[in-house]
Design an enzyme around this catalytic site. Structure first.
Site: not given
Ligand code: ATR
Length: 263
Positions: A15, A17, A66, A101, A149, A152, A212
């Site tokens: 981190s 922070s 969170k 955020d 997404n 979808v 980042y």
């Molecule tokens: P966070 O809280 O960081 O947003 P999360 O709730 O696990 O983490 O969500 C991850 C997001 O990244 C989701 O939208 C996921 O898509 P899916 O819902 O279809 O799983 C997306 N994601 C992760 N890897 C991906 C990839 N290789 N290509 C496209 N989308 C991806």
């Protein structure tokens, strides 16, 4: 007496922070300390209770806590409620939970990168926690927001929670153009990117990756497409500044801090 703050996560050693808040404190003359604390995966609540007993004034909360931070908040800001997640806790007798955020993202794009979002075609990629946090602050700029997404159904669920969001999968974006494309997926962690059609970037478009410290495949793709590219370091500093403001009532100047961290 020095007021104590912390960031709680698991893992937490990476981190930035503590360094950011130390720079804010030096700049503003606020007498605070700020440390990183790793809570056990099943010990978030206990860690928060310990900090409160020890007199801490607040903390930031990061992955994977969170949602638990949201649950323990007795009072929640509007943006915490819509995000269903809390990254900033203020201990003031009770527990106040906020989410900085999305505001950090918008401030970085509008103030630091100089892109006014009102009326702009914005594509937010991903429908996980990061996108829920960003949606309301983005909509409040009066941009035109599409959320795409891979799965979808999750984009459709997000859109049903926010008036004015257009849900999509990636393939159906073909033929459209966007002024700002934001990567809020975790795909970069696996060195992957969403399966985007060609030619999505409008002339002079901004590609923003919330990650980042690394060049993600999305950033390389955007660069090759001629877009202007930004990573999430500015968002990190801006969300911290917003938390600092909630705790201390004073807003630090973020640009020198962003510059220092870049070096
Ligand atoms: P966070 O809280 O960081 O947003 P999360 O709730 O696990 O983490 O969500 C991850 C997001 O990244 C989701 O939208 C996921 O898509 P899916 O819902 O279809 O799983 C997306 N994601 C992760 N890897 C991906 C990839 N290789 N290509 C496209 N989308 C991806």
């Amino acid at each position: 007496m020095t007021d104590r703050y912390a960031v709680i996560g698991h893992p937490i050693s990476h981190s930035k922070s503590p360094e950011i808040h130390k720079l804010f404190a030096e700049q503003t003359g606020e007498d605070i300390s700020y440390v990183a604390i790793e809570a056990p995966l099943d010990g978030f609540r206990e860690t928060i209770e310990r900090l409160r007993r020890e007199g801490y004034k607040g903390c930031n909360v990061t992955v994977p806590f969170k949602f638990q931070a949201f649950e323990i908040s007795g009072q929640r800001s509007e943006r915490a409620k819509t995000a269903q997640a809390v990254n900033t806790l203020k201990f003031d007798g009770g527990i106040f939970g906020d989410n900085t955020d999305g505001a950090g993202l918008v401030r970085d794009i509008e103030k630091n990168l100089g892109v006014r979002l009102q009326g702009k075609r914005v594509l937010l990629m991903g429908a996980g926690g990061a996108s829920y946090g960003a949606a309301l602050p983005l909509l409040q700029t009066h941009c035109l927001l599409t959320v795409a997404n891979r799965t979808v159904e999750k984009a459709i669920r997000l859109a049903s929670a926010f008036d004015g969001v257009v849900p999509s999968n990636y393939a159906d974006l073909r033929g459209q153009q966007f002024d700002v494309i934001i990567n809020a997926t975790s795909s970069g962690l696996a060195d992957e990117m969403p399966d985007l059609p060609e030619a999505l970037f409008a002339e002079g478009a901004l590609a923003y990756d919330m990650m980042y410290g690394r060049e993600t495949p999305f950033m390389s793709f955007a660069r090759a497409s001629g877009a202007r590219v930004a990573d999430g370091l500015g968002m990190l500093v801006e969300q911290a500044a917003e938390a600092f403001f909630i705790w201390r009532g004073t807003r630090p100047d973020t640009l020198p801090v962003i510059e220092k961290l870049r070096k």
